[in-house]
Design a protein around this motif. Structure first.
Motif, PDB file in Angstrom:
ATOM      1  N   MET A 116      -2.690  -9.586   3.542  1.00 53.01           N
ATOM      2  CA  MET A 116      -2.585 -10.038   2.155  1.00 53.01           C
ATOM      3  C   MET A 116      -2.108  -8.868   1.295  1.00 53.01           C
ATOM      4  O   MET A 116      -2.548  -7.735   1.468  1.00 53.01           O
ATOM      5  CB  MET A 116      -3.929 -10.580   1.667  1.00 53.01           C
ATOM      6  CG  MET A 116      -3.837 -11.332   0.362  1.00 53.01           C
ATOM      7  SD  MET A 116      -2.537 -12.583   0.271  1.00 53.01           S
ATOM      8  CE  MET A 116      -3.235 -13.930   1.212  1.00 53.01           C
ATOM      9  N   LYS A 150     -12.108  -6.344   1.464  1.00 53.42           N
ATOM     10  CA  LYS A 150     -12.451  -6.186   0.039  1.00 53.42           C
ATOM     11  C   LYS A 150     -11.186  -6.251  -0.811  1.00 53.42           C
ATOM     12  O   LYS A 150     -11.182  -6.804  -1.896  1.00 53.42           O
ATOM     13  CB  LYS A 150     -13.159  -4.853  -0.189  1.00 53.42           C
ATOM     14  CG  LYS A 150     -14.596  -4.836   0.303  1.00 53.42           C
ATOM     15  CD  LYS A 150     -15.334  -3.608  -0.224  1.00 53.42           C
ATOM     16  CE  LYS A 150     -16.719  -3.498   0.373  1.00 53.42           C
ATOM     17  NZ  LYS A 150     -17.430  -2.295  -0.089  1.00 53.42           N
ATOM     18  N   GLY A 151     -10.092  -5.663  -0.338  1.00 53.83           N
ATOM     19  CA  GLY A 151      -8.846  -5.642  -1.110  1.00 53.83           C
ATOM     20  C   GLY A 151      -8.443  -4.216  -1.410  1.00 53.83           C
ATOM     21  O   GLY A 151      -9.300  -3.385  -1.744  1.00 53.83           O
ATOM     22  N   THR A 201     -14.366  -4.562   7.309  1.00 53.15           N
ATOM     23  CA  THR A 201     -14.869  -3.565   6.359  1.00 53.15           C
ATOM     24  C   THR A 201     -15.448  -2.393   7.148  1.00 53.15           C
ATOM     25  O   THR A 201     -15.845  -2.556   8.304  1.00 53.15           O
ATOM     26  CB  THR A 201     -15.942  -4.172   5.435  1.00 53.15           C
ATOM     27  OG1 THR A 201     -16.415  -3.152   4.546  1.00 53.15           O
ATOM     28  CG2 THR A 201     -17.131  -4.737   6.193  1.00 53.15           C
ATOM     29  N   HIS A 202     -15.488  -1.227   6.482  1.00 51.48           N
ATOM     30  CA  HIS A 202     -16.155  -0.060   7.090  1.00 51.48           C
ATOM     31  C   HIS A 202     -17.449   0.245   6.358  1.00 51.48           C
ATOM     32  O   HIS A 202     -18.042   1.299   6.526  1.00 51.48           O
ATOM     33  CB  HIS A 202     -15.239   1.161   7.013  1.00 51.48           C
ATOM     34  CG  HIS A 202     -13.826   0.850   7.361  1.00 51.48           C
ATOM     35  ND1 HIS A 202     -12.875   0.583   6.410  1.00 51.48           N
ATOM     36  CD2 HIS A 202     -13.234   0.698   8.552  1.00 51.48           C
ATOM     37  CE1 HIS A 202     -11.731   0.297   7.006  1.00 51.48           C
ATOM     38  NE2 HIS A 202     -11.921   0.350   8.298  1.00 51.48           N
TER      39      HIS A 202
HETATM   40  P1  FDA Z   1     -15.133   0.476   0.607  1.00 47.18           P
HETATM   41  O1  FDA Z   1     -13.745   0.862   0.195  1.00 47.18           O
HETATM   42  O2  FDA Z   1     -16.039  -0.054  -0.434  1.00 47.18           O
HETATM   43  O3  FDA Z   1     -15.831   1.687   1.317  1.00 47.18           O
HETATM   44  C1  FDA Z   1     -17.172   1.557   1.788  1.00 47.18           C
HETATM   45  C2  FDA Z   1     -17.470   2.699   2.729  1.00 47.18           C
HETATM   46  O4  FDA Z   1     -16.670   2.561   3.920  1.00 47.18           O
HETATM   47  C3  FDA Z   1     -17.117   4.087   2.184  1.00 47.18           C
HETATM   48  O5  FDA Z   1     -18.154   4.603   1.387  1.00 47.18           O
HETATM   49  C4  FDA Z   1     -16.919   4.850   3.475  1.00 47.18           C
HETATM   50  O6  FDA Z   1     -18.164   5.185   4.035  1.00 47.18           O
HETATM   51  C5  FDA Z   1     -16.251   3.833   4.370  1.00 47.18           C
HETATM   52  N1  FDA Z   1     -14.784   3.936   4.244  1.00 47.18           N
HETATM   53  C6  FDA Z   1     -13.963   3.089   3.586  1.00 47.18           C
HETATM   54  N2  FDA Z   1     -12.670   3.498   3.706  1.00 47.18           N
HETATM   55  C7  FDA Z   1     -12.705   4.635   4.425  1.00 47.18           C
HETATM   56  C8  FDA Z   1     -11.712   5.540   4.893  1.00 47.18           C
HETATM   57  N3  FDA Z   1     -10.406   5.399   4.622  1.00 47.18           N
HETATM   58  N4  FDA Z   1     -12.102   6.598   5.620  1.00 47.18           N
HETATM   59  C9  FDA Z   1     -13.406   6.801   5.919  1.00 47.18           C
HETATM   60  N5  FDA Z   1     -14.399   5.965   5.503  1.00 47.18           N
HETATM   61  C10 FDA Z   1     -14.049   4.907   4.775  1.00 47.18           C
HETATM   62  N6  FDA Z   1      -6.480  -4.831   2.335  1.00 47.18           N
HETATM   63  C11 FDA Z   1      -5.628  -5.691   1.718  1.00 47.18           C
HETATM   64  O7  FDA Z   1      -5.550  -5.708   0.496  1.00 47.18           O
HETATM   65  N7  FDA Z   1      -4.841  -6.530   2.483  1.00 47.18           N
HETATM   66  C12 FDA Z   1      -4.915  -6.570   3.840  1.00 47.18           C
HETATM   67  O8  FDA Z   1      -4.217  -7.354   4.489  1.00 47.18           O
HETATM   68  C13 FDA Z   1      -5.826  -5.691   4.489  1.00 47.18           C
HETATM   69  N8  FDA Z   1      -5.979  -5.694   5.851  1.00 47.18           N
HETATM   70  C14 FDA Z   1      -7.016  -4.987   6.419  1.00 47.18           C
HETATM   71  C15 FDA Z   1      -7.306  -5.142   7.782  1.00 47.18           C
HETATM   72  C16 FDA Z   1      -8.416  -4.489   8.326  1.00 47.18           C
HETATM   73  C17 FDA Z   1      -8.743  -4.676   9.773  1.00 47.18           C
HETATM   74  C18 FDA Z   1      -9.238  -3.660   7.504  1.00 47.18           C
HETATM   75  C19 FDA Z   1     -10.468  -2.996   8.057  1.00 47.18           C
HETATM   76  C20 FDA Z   1      -8.927  -3.484   6.190  1.00 47.18           C
HETATM   77  C21 FDA Z   1      -7.818  -4.120   5.624  1.00 47.18           C
HETATM   78  N9  FDA Z   1      -7.499  -3.960   4.278  1.00 47.18           N
HETATM   79  C22 FDA Z   1      -6.600  -4.819   3.692  1.00 47.18           C
HETATM   80  C23 FDA Z   1      -8.098  -2.854   3.479  1.00 47.18           C
HETATM   81  C24 FDA Z   1      -9.324  -3.300   2.718  1.00 47.18           C
HETATM   82  O9  FDA Z   1      -8.978  -4.168   1.662  1.00 47.18           O
HETATM   83  C25 FDA Z   1     -10.064  -2.097   2.108  1.00 47.18           C
HETATM   84  O10 FDA Z   1      -9.225  -1.465   1.184  1.00 47.18           O
HETATM   85  C26 FDA Z   1     -10.496  -1.068   3.131  1.00 47.18           C
HETATM   86  O11 FDA Z   1     -11.039  -1.690   4.263  1.00 47.18           O
HETATM   87  C27 FDA Z   1     -11.598  -0.182   2.516  1.00 47.18           C
HETATM   88  O12 FDA Z   1     -12.642  -0.993   2.059  1.00 47.18           O
HETATM   89  P2  FDA Z   1     -14.056  -1.144   2.798  1.00 47.18           P
HETATM   90  O13 FDA Z   1     -14.357  -2.594   2.925  1.00 47.18           O
HETATM   91  O14 FDA Z   1     -14.040  -0.411   4.073  1.00 47.18           O
HETATM   92  O15 FDA Z   1     -15.124  -0.612   1.788  1.00 47.18           O
END
Ligand code: FDA
Length: 321
Positions: free
Chosen positions: A144, A196-197, A235-236
Motif C-alpha cells: 500500500m 501501521k503505515g 509490525t516490529h
Molecule cells: P513502530 O514504527 O511504531 O515501531 C515500534 C517499534 O518497532 C520501535 O520502537 C522499534 O522497537 C521497532 N522498530 C520499528 N521499525 C524499526 C526499524 N526500522 N529498525 C529497528 N526497530 C524498529 N508500510 C506501508 O505504508 N505500506 C506497505 O505496503 C508496507 N509493507 C510492509 C510490509 C511488512 C512485512 C512490514 C513489516 C512493514 C511494512 N510497511 C508498509 C511498513 C510499516 O507501515 C511501518 O512503517 C513499519 O513496519 C514500522 O512500524 P512498526 O509497526 O514496526 O511500529
C-alpha cells in the motif's frame, strides 16, 4: 546540549529529504569507495543486488523454519518500458521460485508496474503476474502506498482478486478509512497484511504513532480474523505483538507475523521458538540506497548499526536463529 534523541530525529528528517535526491544517488554511484561503504550498511536490510541473493537468503531462512516474502526493489518506473522491465523481473522471480520449489510470497508496489502512469496498464500487468503466479503456486501481495493512491490501488486489487485467489493486499492501520476498506473491499478468506503505515499523511486522513493507533491496529486484526481473512500481522512492535498473542488471535492457523529482513531478528527468532508462524520480508535489487535511508529514518537509532556495518571490512547480513 541537544538531546541525543532530538539529534537522531533531525538526522532522520535530513535523511528523508536527501534520500530522493538524484544528484546524491548519482554521486554515490560514481564513487566506488562510498558505494562500497554504504552497501555494507545496506546489507543489514537488503539481501543483495541480484535475484539470486534474494533466492539464496529465502532458502536459508526457510531452512530455519521461517516463511518468506520477496520484493524486488527496482528503479522508480517513469515510463512504460521501465514498468515492463519490472514486470519481466517479477515474472523471472516467479519462474525461479517455481523451479527451486520455494513457496515464497512475491510483494510489490502497483506503482512499480504502471500505476503512476496508467491504472489500466497496472491492472493488465497485475493480471499477467497473477496468472503466471497461479500456475506456479505462488501468492502475490500488493503493497500500500500514499493515501492519494489508495482508491486506485484498491480498485485494481478488487478487479484482479475477483479472478485470482492468489492475490493479497496490504492495508494501513493509520488511515481512518481502513476499517471500512477491510470490511467492504476484500473477498471472503482473502489474505490481508496489516501494517501501521509508512508515509507522511495529513492529520485528516491518518493518525500518528500512538496508543490510539495501536488500539486501532488490534481492532483491525480482530475484524479481519472474525470476517474470515487470513492475516499477516506486519509490525516490529513487541508490545503490540504481545497484546495480539494475549488476545488469542495469534496461534490461529490463519494468522502469522511478518517482519522486514534485518529488523528485530531477535524478536522473529523468539516468536518462532515459541511456535508462532513468522514470515520474513526479504528485498533485493539495485535500489538499496533509498531502502536503507527509509529503514534508518523510520528508526533513527539504526544509524549506529549502519555506522558499525560501514566500518566493518566485510559485508555481513543480519543473524537469524
Ligand atoms: P513502530 O514504527 O511504531 O515501531 C515500534 C517499534 O518497532 C520501535 O520502537 C522499534 O522497537 C521497532 N522498530 C520499528 N521499525 C524499526 C526499524 N526500522 N529498525 C529497528 N526497530 C524498529 N508500510 C506501508 O505504508 N505500506 C506497505 O505496503 C508496507 N509493507 C510492509 C510490509 C511488512 C512485512 C512490514 C513489516 C512493514 C511494512 N510497511 C508498509 C511498513 C510499516 O507501515 C511501518 O512503517 C513499519 O513496519 C514500522 O512500524 P512498526 O509497526 O514496526 O511500529
Amino acid at each position: 546540549m541537544m538531546e541525543l534523541t532530538e539529534l537522531e530525529t533531525q538526522f532522520a528528517d535530513a535523511l528523508k529529504s536527501i534520500a530522493r535526491r538524484e544528484d546524491f544517488k548519482a554521486y554515490i554511484g560514481q564513487n566506488p569507495l562510498i558505494y562500497r561503504i554504504l552497501r555494507r550498511a545496506a546489507a543489514q536490510y537488503v539481501t543483495g543486488d541480484r535475484r539470486i541473493h534474494g533466492l539464496e537468503a529465502a532458502d536459508r531462512l526457510q531452512a530455519k523454519g521461517y516463511a518468506v516474502s520477496l520484493e524486488y526493489i527496482g528503479e522508480n518506473t517513469a515510463n512504460e518500458e521501465e514498468c515492463k522491465a519490472a514486470v519481466s523481473e517479477l515474472l523471472a522471480l516467479i519462474g525461479d521460485l517455481r523451479e527451486r520449489g520455494t513457496p515464497a510470497r512475491v510483494s510489490f508496489d502497483l506503482s512499480h508496474i504502471g500505476l503512476s502512469l496508467d491504472t489500466e496498464l497496472a491492472a493488465a500487468h497485475l493480471l499477467t503476474l497473477a496468472e503466471t503466479a497461479l500456475q506456479a503456486g505462488i501468492e502475490l501481495f500488493i503493497s500500500m502506498e500514499e493515501s492519494a493512491k489508495t482508491d486506485k490501488i484498491l480498485s485494481v486489487y478488487e478487479g484482479a482478486a475477483a479472478r485470482y485467489p492468489n492475490i493479497g493486499i496490504t492495508l494501513q492501520a493509520y488511515l481512518h478509512r481502513t476499517a471500512e476498506d477491510l470490511s467492504t473491499k476484500l473477498p471472503a478468506s482473502a489474505r490481508v497484511r496489516i501494517v501501521k503505515g509508512a508515509y507522511q499523511e495529513a492529520d485528516g486522513v491518518s493518525i500518528p504513532r500512538s496508543e490510539a493507533l495501536d488500539d486501532r491496529y488490534l481492532e483491525l486484526v480482530e475484524l479481519a480474523v472474525r470476517q474470515g481473512n487470513r492475516v499477516s500481522v506486519a509490525t516490529h512492535d513487541e508490545r503490540l505483538i504481545e497484546k495480539i498473542i494475549d488476545q488469542g488471535w495469534y496461534g490461529k492457523p490463519e494468522v502469522e507475523f511478518e517482519m522486514l529482513y534485518g529488523i528485530r531478528p531477535d524478536l522473529s527468532g523468539k516468536l518462532k521458538a515459541a511456535g508462532h508462524p513468522v514470515r520474513i520480508y526479504l528485498t533485493y535489487g539495485h535500489e538499496w540506497y533509498l531502502y536503507l535511508c527509509h529503514r534508518v529514518a523510520e528508526y533513527p537509532p539504526n544509524i549506529y548499526r549502519a555506522i558499525a556495518a560501514m566500518i566493518n571490512e566485510e559485508s555481513i547480513g543480519p543473524a537469524y536463529s
